[in-house]
Design a protein around this motif. Sequence first.
Motif, PDB file in Angstrom:
ATOM      1  N   ASN A 137       0.865  -1.183   0.000  1.00 52.39           N
ATOM      2  CA  ASN A 137       0.000   0.000   0.000  1.00 52.39           C
ATOM      3  C   ASN A 137       0.903   1.236   0.000  1.00 52.39           C
ATOM      4  O   ASN A 137       1.681   1.431   0.923  1.00 52.39           O
ATOM      5  N   GLY A 141      -1.260   6.316  -2.340  1.00 53.81           N
ATOM      6  CA  GLY A 141      -2.703   6.371  -2.560  1.00 53.81           C
ATOM      7  C   GLY A 141      -3.325   5.111  -3.128  1.00 53.81           C
ATOM      8  O   GLY A 141      -4.525   5.050  -3.342  1.00 53.81           O
ATOM      9  N   SER A 142      -2.512   4.094  -3.393  1.00 53.62           N
ATOM     10  CA  SER A 142      -3.037   2.805  -3.846  1.00 53.62           C
ATOM     11  C   SER A 142      -2.946   1.807  -2.696  1.00 53.62           C
ATOM     12  O   SER A 142      -2.006   1.861  -1.902  1.00 53.62           O
ATOM     13  N   SER A 145      -6.401   2.644  -6.432  1.00 54.73           N
ATOM     14  CA  SER A 145      -6.784   3.798  -5.621  1.00 54.73           C
ATOM     15  C   SER A 145      -8.291   3.990  -5.562  1.00 54.73           C
ATOM     16  O   SER A 145      -8.772   4.831  -4.809  1.00 54.73           O
TER      17      SER A 145
END
Length: 124
Positions: free
Chosen positions: A81, A84-85, A117
């Motif tokens: 992670n 933003g994904s 995202s």
Amino acid sequence: MLAFPCVASARDIRPQTWTPVTVSLEIRELNGTTKKFPDVPWSLGITVLDTMKMVDGIKFSGDWNRSISDWLITSIDGTINANGSYWTYCVNGEPAGVGAGSYTLGPTAAVVWVYGSAYPPNCK
């Protein structure tokens, strides 16, 4: 006392065959790579996190998240992670909305992990 005649013979008795009950697990990477595990054994009370632990060929990590009181998967097969994904999952095509340790699966459930995202993830 009542008695009922028994008329069954050996040729009337057929062996029963049992089909193991399974769930499926799919991992979708951002680059389009997909791993499929169609026959993960199911048992009463099994969670999404349990299925991840049962499958050979998946390396994952997670952190206990106090805000959701559950495990948050932070990495699958080296994809973490970041930026933003993140990893999210659906069960039977619907976003789960709870951590992987809380979602109890029914027989024949289909779990799809998606990295990206967007929320909700596109699990179709």
